[in-house]
Design a protein around this motif. Structure first.
Motif, mmCIF file in Angstrom:
data_model
loop_
_atom_site.group_PDB
_atom_site.id
_atom_site.type_symbol
_atom_site.label_atom_id
_atom_site.label_comp_id
_atom_site.label_asym_id
_atom_site.label_seq_id
_atom_site.Cartn_x
_atom_site.Cartn_y
_atom_site.Cartn_z
ATOM 1 N N GLY A 137 5.257 -33.537 40.462
ATOM 2 C CA GLY A 137 5.391 -32.263 39.756
ATOM 3 C C GLY A 137 6.067 -31.162 40.550
ATOM 4 N N LEU A 138 6.414 -31.389 41.817
ATOM 5 C CA LEU A 138 7.037 -30.344 42.626
ATOM 6 C C LEU A 138 8.543 -30.316 42.369
ATOM 7 C CD1 LEU A 138 6.656 -28.192 44.842
ATOM 8 C CD2 LEU A 138 7.182 -29.980 46.504
ATOM 9 N N GLY A 184 16.072 -26.828 41.049
ATOM 10 C CA GLY A 184 14.945 -27.155 40.184
ATOM 11 C C GLY A 184 14.770 -28.631 39.934
ATOM 12 N N VAL A 185 15.539 -29.491 40.613
ATOM 13 C CA VAL A 185 15.373 -30.928 40.423
ATOM 14 C C VAL A 185 14.005 -31.343 40.963
ATOM 15 C CG1 VAL A 185 16.402 -31.557 42.655
ATOM 16 C CG2 VAL A 185 16.515 -33.161 40.760
ATOM 17 N N PRO A 186 13.308 -32.273 40.314
ATOM 18 C CA PRO A 186 12.024 -32.735 40.847
ATOM 19 C C PRO A 186 12.200 -33.419 42.199
ATOM 20 C CG PRO A 186 12.238 -33.338 38.532
ATOM 21 C CD PRO A 186 13.586 -32.841 38.973
ATOM 22 N N THR A 216 24.224 -25.574 35.071
ATOM 23 C CA THR A 216 23.338 -26.541 35.714
ATOM 24 C C THR A 216 22.225 -25.780 36.426
ATOM 25 O OG1 THR A 216 23.274 -28.517 37.120
ATOM 26 C CG2 THR A 216 24.559 -26.644 37.922
ATOM 27 N N GLY A 217 21.212 -26.505 36.846
ATOM 28 C CA GLY A 217 20.059 -25.849 37.445
ATOM 29 C C GLY A 217 19.029 -25.490 36.405
ATOM 30 N N VAL A 218 18.175 -24.530 36.714
ATOM 31 C CA VAL A 218 17.132 -24.075 35.801
ATOM 32 C C VAL A 218 17.331 -22.598 35.520
ATOM 33 C CG1 VAL A 218 15.414 -25.818 36.423
ATOM 34 C CG2 VAL A 218 15.586 -23.728 37.777
ATOM 35 N N SER A 219 16.704 -22.094 34.470
ATOM 36 C CA SER A 219 16.932 -20.706 34.057
ATOM 37 C C SER A 219 16.512 -19.714 35.137
ATOM 38 C CB SER A 219 16.176 -20.421 32.758
ATOM 39 O OG SER A 219 14.784 -20.621 32.937
ATOM 40 N N THR A 220 15.459 -20.043 35.885
ATOM 41 C CA THR A 220 15.007 -19.141 36.937
ATOM 42 C C THR A 220 15.869 -19.188 38.183
ATOM 43 O OG1 THR A 220 13.475 -20.870 37.657
ATOM 44 C CG2 THR A 220 12.602 -19.167 36.183
ATOM 45 N N GLU A 221 16.634 -20.261 38.331
ATOM 46 C CA GLU A 221 17.547 -20.385 39.473
ATOM 47 C C GLU A 221 18.683 -21.331 39.119
ATOM 48 O OE1 GLU A 221 17.568 -21.143 44.297
ATOM 49 O OE2 GLU A 221 15.809 -21.683 43.143
ATOM 50 N N PRO A 222 19.731 -20.805 38.505
ATOM 51 C CA PRO A 222 20.868 -21.652 38.124
ATOM 52 C C PRO A 222 21.639 -22.147 39.350
ATOM 53 C CG PRO A 222 20.868 -19.551 36.947
ATOM 54 C CD PRO A 222 19.895 -19.420 38.066
ATOM 55 N N GLY A 223 22.530 -23.095 39.084
ATOM 56 C CA GLY A 223 23.417 -23.564 40.140
ATOM 57 C C GLY A 223 22.910 -24.804 40.851
ATOM 58 N N THR A 224 23.544 -25.095 41.981
ATOM 59 C CA THR A 224 23.211 -26.278 42.764
ATOM 60 C C THR A 224 22.745 -25.876 44.154
ATOM 61 O OG1 THR A 224 25.430 -26.590 43.698
ATOM 62 C CG2 THR A 224 24.988 -27.593 41.541
ATOM 63 N N PRO A 267 12.005 -19.996 47.371
ATOM 64 C CA PRO A 267 12.037 -20.358 48.794
ATOM 65 C C PRO A 267 11.261 -21.625 49.141
ATOM 66 C CG PRO A 267 10.419 -18.644 48.435
ATOM 67 C CD PRO A 267 11.054 -18.903 47.096
ATOM 68 N N GLU A 268 10.744 -22.349 48.150
ATOM 69 C CA GLU A 268 9.939 -23.536 48.408
ATOM 70 C C GLU A 268 10.671 -24.542 49.300
ATOM 71 O OE1 GLU A 268 6.808 -25.842 48.600
ATOM 72 O OE2 GLU A 268 6.710 -24.138 47.235
ATOM 73 N N VAL A 269 11.967 -24.731 49.046
ATOM 74 C CA VAL A 269 12.706 -25.748 49.794
ATOM 75 C C VAL A 269 13.204 -25.225 51.139
ATOM 76 C CG1 VAL A 269 15.003 -25.255 48.860
ATOM 77 C CG2 VAL A 269 14.369 -27.603 49.450
ATOM 78 N N SER A 270 13.044 -23.922 51.374
ATOM 79 C CA SER A 270 13.344 -23.291 52.656
ATOM 80 C C SER A 270 14.766 -23.632 53.121
ATOM 81 C CB SER A 270 12.302 -23.712 53.693
ATOM 82 O OG SER A 270 12.457 -23.031 54.904
ATOM 83 N N ALA A 271 14.908 -24.266 54.274
ATOM 84 C CA ALA A 271 16.234 -24.525 54.838
ATOM 85 C C ALA A 271 16.921 -25.739 54.237
ATOM 86 C CB ALA A 271 16.121 -24.702 56.351
ATOM 87 N N GLY A 272 16.356 -26.327 53.190
ATOM 88 C CA GLY A 272 17.010 -27.429 52.505
ATOM 89 C C GLY A 272 16.914 -28.754 53.232
ATOM 90 N N ILE A 273 15.796 -29.005 53.907
ATOM 91 C CA ILE A 273 15.608 -30.248 54.659
ATOM 92 C C ILE A 273 14.418 -31.007 54.086
ATOM 93 C CG2 ILE A 273 15.130 -31.245 56.930
ATOM 94 C CD1 ILE A 273 16.196 -28.592 58.117
ATOM 95 N N ILE A 274 14.607 -32.301 53.834
ATOM 96 C CA ILE A 274 13.531 -33.160 53.346
ATOM 97 C C ILE A 274 13.483 -34.395 54.232
ATOM 98 C CG2 ILE A 274 12.677 -34.535 51.411
ATOM 99 C CD1 ILE A 274 14.207 -32.650 49.556
ATOM 100 N N LEU A 275 12.330 -34.629 54.851
ATOM 101 C CA LEU A 275 12.147 -35.776 55.734
ATOM 102 C C LEU A 275 10.980 -36.619 55.236
ATOM 103 C CD1 LEU A 275 12.531 -33.999 59.202
ATOM 104 C CD2 LEU A 275 14.253 -35.350 58.009
ATOM 105 N N ALA A 276 11.254 -37.875 54.940
ATOM 106 C CA ALA A 276 10.199 -38.804 54.524
ATOM 107 C C ALA A 276 9.647 -39.503 55.757
ATOM 108 C CB ALA A 276 10.759 -39.825 53.538
#
Length: 399
Positions: free
Chosen positions: A275-276, A243-245, A215-223, A281-290
């Motif tokens: 497209g993101l 790598g999920v959109p 699972t994941g993408v070739s550049t970064e497998p896993g969850t 490191p794009e997702v950094s600490a793994g926090i998403i706030l809408a």
């Protein structure tokens, strides 16, 4: 308000496997994940290299490189950084409270491979500390494992601050920036990473690189684990393939339209999410706030900035004076003072790169992106039109 009961998965549950039934005691942990294999140091390095495993804190440093930087002998300790002190984040507390044995497997397995005599777990949440201590009573690891409670302040979760606390010092980062792999616990080589990293290591050790990469993408497998909050129908902790959109995640949790904060209070604002994909490191600490559209963006940003100022270590000018000035600048913008905008531009150019730790840099990044993304709102406030919206506290319950 995000609670530890809000657990969801896109795709295959790995780190969160079995948690839909509640906390995993040792027996249920083994039934869910199986026995932890005994691996050598070189085997850990090869596995981490094969899947490109990165640390799951803010820095996203490659784990294999961190392991290779340690000496062959004399590693003092393996340190689990569970000082998750940002109100917007819950993923590490979830693991410590509901899957403590998976975290312990990752830390103990690595300590044995490195021949480190100590495993130290730094935790600021009392419930998480209780869960860990209960888990240790169910195990017989024959290794010195300690759970240490730490202050819940934002900067107290920085790696060097954690090490100082473990040594009996103040919970602030020292001015010198020395890698823990060189001088860590008691100035000896130390492997330190955050809670999710150790859980991922335990999963990787069991699955092997090929199965882990299914699972994941070739550049970064896993969850990965994400804490989702703000203006969403289903806040909580979410496990997704790497790598999920981002749009897929937002749709899944029922996020309202509007800007998104990626990476938490030291992250950056996004106006468009098309497209993101979510990778480190794009997702950094793994926090998403809408943010949604019902609250005042500038009021929300100023509220968080004021909290961040109060979380300063108070040991350098950029924190003591720079962050205070920026809070004042944004408050003035909100009430329509053009001087606040000009002063904010000047201060945002002076703060980064000058602090004793990364706190001023992260705060400046958060505020700089806010001025860019909320440009139209800034203009309305400076024209004394205002946005007409109250400040609802969408970005978290700050005290």
């Amino acid at each position: 308000m995000i609670t530890l009961d809000d657990v969801r998965v896109i795709g295959e549950a790995r780190v969160l496997a079995g948690l839909d039934q509640g906390r995993l005691d040792f027996q249920r942990h083994l039934l869910t994940h199986g026995q932890q294999p005994a691996l050598t140091r070189d085997e850990y390095v090869r596995l981490c290299e094969a899947v490109g495993l990165r640390g799951r804190g803010g820095a996203a440093f490659p784990v294999a490189l961190k392991l290779q930087d340690l000496p062959k002998r004399g590693v003092e300790a393996v340190v689990v950084n569970g000082s998750e002190s940002e109100p917007a984040s819950r993923k590490d507390r979830l693991l410590l409270s509901r899957a403590p044995h998976l975290v312990l497997d990752g830390a103990v397995g690595l300590a044995r491979a490195l021949r480190a005599p100590h495993v130290l777990i730094a935790v600021h949440d009392r419930d998480a500390a209780t869960s860990l201590r209960e888990a240790l009573m169910e195990r017989d690891d024959r290794l010195a494992i300690e759970v240490r409670e730490t202050p819940g302040r934002f900067v107290a979760g920085e790696a060097r601050a954690v090490l100082r606390v473990l040594e009996g010092g103040a919970a602030v980062p020292p001015g010198r920036r020395v890698l823990p792999t060189r001088k860590g616990y008691h100035q000896r080589p130390t492997f330190l990473s955050n809670v999710e990293t150790f859980a991922q290591l335990a999963v990787l050790a069991r699955l092997g690189s090929r199965e882990y990469s299914r699972t994941g993408v070739s550049t970064e497998p896993g969850t990965q684990l994400l804490t989702i909050g703000g203006a969403v129908q289903h806040p909580g902790v979410l496990e997704t393939p790497n790598g999920v959109p981002l749009d897929t995640v937002l749709q899944y949790v029922g996020a309202e339209a509007g800007p998104v904060l990626l990476g938490g209070y030291h992250g950056r604002w996004l106006r468009q999410t098309d497209g993101l994909t979510l990778q480190r490191p794009e997702v950094s600490a793994g926090i998403i706030l809408a943010l949604g559209t019902d609250t005042c963006p500038l009021g929300e940003v100023t509220r968080v900035a004021e909290w961040l100022r109060g979380q300063s270590a108070g040991q350098c000018g950029p924190c003591v004076f720079g962050l205070g000035a920026l809070v004042d600048d944004f408050a003035r913008i909100t009430v329509g003072d053009p001087g606040g905008w000009y002063d904010a531009q000047r201060h945002l150019g002076l703060v980064p790169g000058r602090g004793a730790c990364a706190h001023p840099d992260g705060t400046a990044r958060f505020l700089t992106s806010a001025l860019e993304v909320f440009e139209d709102d800034v203009r309305r406030h400076l024209n004394h039109e205002g946005c007409g919206r109250p400040v609802l506290g969408v970005l978290g319950g700050l005290r």
